[in-house]
Motif scaffolding. Sequence first.
Motif, short mmCIF file in Angstrom:
data_model
loop_
_atom_site.label_atom_id
_atom_site.label_comp_id
_atom_site.label_asym_id
_atom_site.label_seq_id
_atom_site.Cartn_x
_atom_site.Cartn_y
_atom_site.Cartn_z
N ALA A 150 0.85 -1.25 -0.01
CA ALA A 150 -0.10 0.08 -0.10
C ALA A 150 0.87 1.42 0.07
O ALA A 150 0.60 2.18 -0.72
CB ALA A 150 -0.97 0.08 1.28
N THR A 151 2.02 1.10 0.65
CA THR A 151 2.92 2.45 0.69
C THR A 151 3.33 2.74 -0.58
O THR A 151 3.58 3.62 -1.27
CB THR A 151 3.95 2.17 1.80
OG1 THR A 151 3.33 1.79 2.93
CG2 THR A 151 5.01 3.40 1.86
N LEU A 152 3.83 1.58 -1.41
CA LEU A 152 4.32 1.66 -2.73
C LEU A 152 3.32 2.44 -3.52
O LEU A 152 3.62 3.36 -4.27
CB LEU A 152 4.94 0.38 -3.38
CG LEU A 152 5.78 0.23 -4.40
CD1 LEU A 152 6.51 -0.98 -4.35
CD2 LEU A 152 4.84 0.22 -5.76
N PHE A 153 2.26 1.73 -3.63
CA PHE A 153 0.95 2.12 -4.16
C PHE A 153 0.81 3.83 -4.11
O PHE A 153 0.62 4.54 -5.03
CB PHE A 153 -0.12 1.35 -4.14
CG PHE A 153 -1.35 1.59 -5.17
CD1 PHE A 153 -1.18 0.93 -6.50
CD2 PHE A 153 -2.47 2.43 -4.89
CE1 PHE A 153 -2.37 1.18 -7.32
CE2 PHE A 153 -3.56 2.53 -5.75
CZ PHE A 153 -3.49 2.04 -6.92
N THR A 154 0.73 4.00 -2.82
CA THR A 154 0.48 5.43 -2.71
C THR A 154 1.30 6.24 -3.20
O THR A 154 1.15 7.23 -3.71
CB THR A 154 0.26 5.65 -1.11
OG1 THR A 154 -0.78 4.90 -0.55
CG2 THR A 154 0.19 7.22 -0.65
N ASN A 155 2.78 6.01 -3.02
CA ASN A 155 3.60 6.79 -3.42
C ASN A 155 3.93 6.82 -5.01
O ASN A 155 4.20 7.98 -5.61
CB ASN A 155 5.17 6.37 -2.78
CG ASN A 155 5.40 7.03 -1.48
OD1 ASN A 155 5.84 8.11 -1.27
ND2 ASN A 155 5.08 6.16 -0.41
N MET A 211 -7.60 9.00 -0.60
CA MET A 211 -8.58 10.10 -1.05
C MET A 211 -7.84 11.45 -0.90
O MET A 211 -7.02 11.80 -0.02
CB MET A 211 -9.71 10.07 -0.02
CG MET A 211 -10.52 8.71 0.21
SD MET A 211 -11.75 8.59 1.57
CE MET A 211 -12.77 10.08 0.88
N LYS A 212 -8.05 12.16 -1.96
CA LYS A 212 -7.41 13.56 -2.04
C LYS A 212 -8.02 14.41 -1.21
O LYS A 212 -7.44 15.34 -0.47
CB LYS A 212 -7.45 13.81 -3.55
CG LYS A 212 -6.87 13.14 -4.68
CD LYS A 212 -6.70 14.04 -6.00
CE LYS A 212 -5.87 12.94 -7.05
NZ LYS A 212 -6.26 13.72 -8.31
N VAL A 213 -9.21 14.20 -1.07
CA VAL A 213 -10.19 15.29 -0.06
C VAL A 213 -10.62 14.31 1.16
O VAL A 213 -11.61 13.42 0.92
CB VAL A 213 -11.19 15.75 -0.75
CG1 VAL A 213 -11.99 16.73 0.21
CG2 VAL A 213 -10.79 16.92 -1.74
N LYS A 214 -10.24 14.61 2.30
CA LYS A 214 -10.46 13.60 3.60
C LYS A 214 -12.04 14.39 3.91
O LYS A 214 -12.31 15.27 4.00
CB LYS A 214 -9.49 13.74 4.63
CG LYS A 214 -8.26 13.79 4.25
CD LYS A 214 -8.01 12.12 3.61
CE LYS A 214 -6.47 12.06 3.19
NZ LYS A 214 -6.07 10.74 2.51
N PRO A 215 -12.93 13.20 4.14
CA PRO A 215 -14.18 13.39 4.58
C PRO A 215 -14.34 14.08 6.03
O PRO A 215 -13.54 14.01 6.77
CB PRO A 215 -14.71 12.01 4.54
CG PRO A 215 -13.56 11.06 5.19
CD PRO A 215 -12.57 11.47 4.40
#
Length: 255
Positions: A150-155, A211-215
């Motif tokens: 998940a860290t790789l995907f996020t970066n 998410m670009k915009v956090k809820p």
Amino acid sequence: MKEKKSDIHFDGLANKFATNIYGTTKGQLRHKILLYAIESLLRSPPTNVIEIGGGTGLMAKALLEVGHNVVFTDASAEILEHARLNLDGFTNVKFRHQTLEEIDDLSQYDVIICHAVLEWLHSPLEALSHILVKMKAGSQLSLTFFNHDATLFTNAIYGNFDYIARGLKVRNQVRLNPKNPLRPKQVIEHVTNCGLQVEKVTGVRCFHDYMKVKPEGEQEQELLNLEMKYCQEEPFMWMGKYVHLLIKKPLPDNA
């Protein structure tokens, strides 16, 4: 196994740790999903529990409130003092200032809690083996670790290609940035090779961190509902920023 100088503890950072880890929306979301992941432990009759690297005591409090007897350990003396204050009034808890490697009585407990500890250690799988070998037959381990995939995907999403090329290693280590995220399939293979069973897999924050915009407001509850709906379903559970495994050491065949 001796403590390694490159293991990361949180002396000198206790207040920052409490604020950045537990005082944020993402920290609170992580805690709620972990409670969901261990709901069977919370419903069980009182048992003897040891928590390794318990932080400020948030998970221990949930276990104490339902009657479990908890031995609370942490490698940081400062963090341990925070936990003592947060758990003041409970009579069913004992505190010990210990690193994971210094704990030599793991065979005495029905449940071992080890959440978000391995990724701060120099040799996380070696530390995991220390737990798995010493667990008593029939006991359970609640294990959470920072997810490498998940860290790789996020970066990749954010275009941090140099960081990925370096194997997710920062040039200058940030004290609150885990140093050794783990691949879920590698951890599961390690557990099964040691003769233990993975009973359940839960992804922690499968959507939030992408998410670009956090809820905010009412949407926070909607996100929590979504996370809980899919956190134990493929493929979503493998994308959690953390992965939780509920592990059991089987009884001998002649038991």
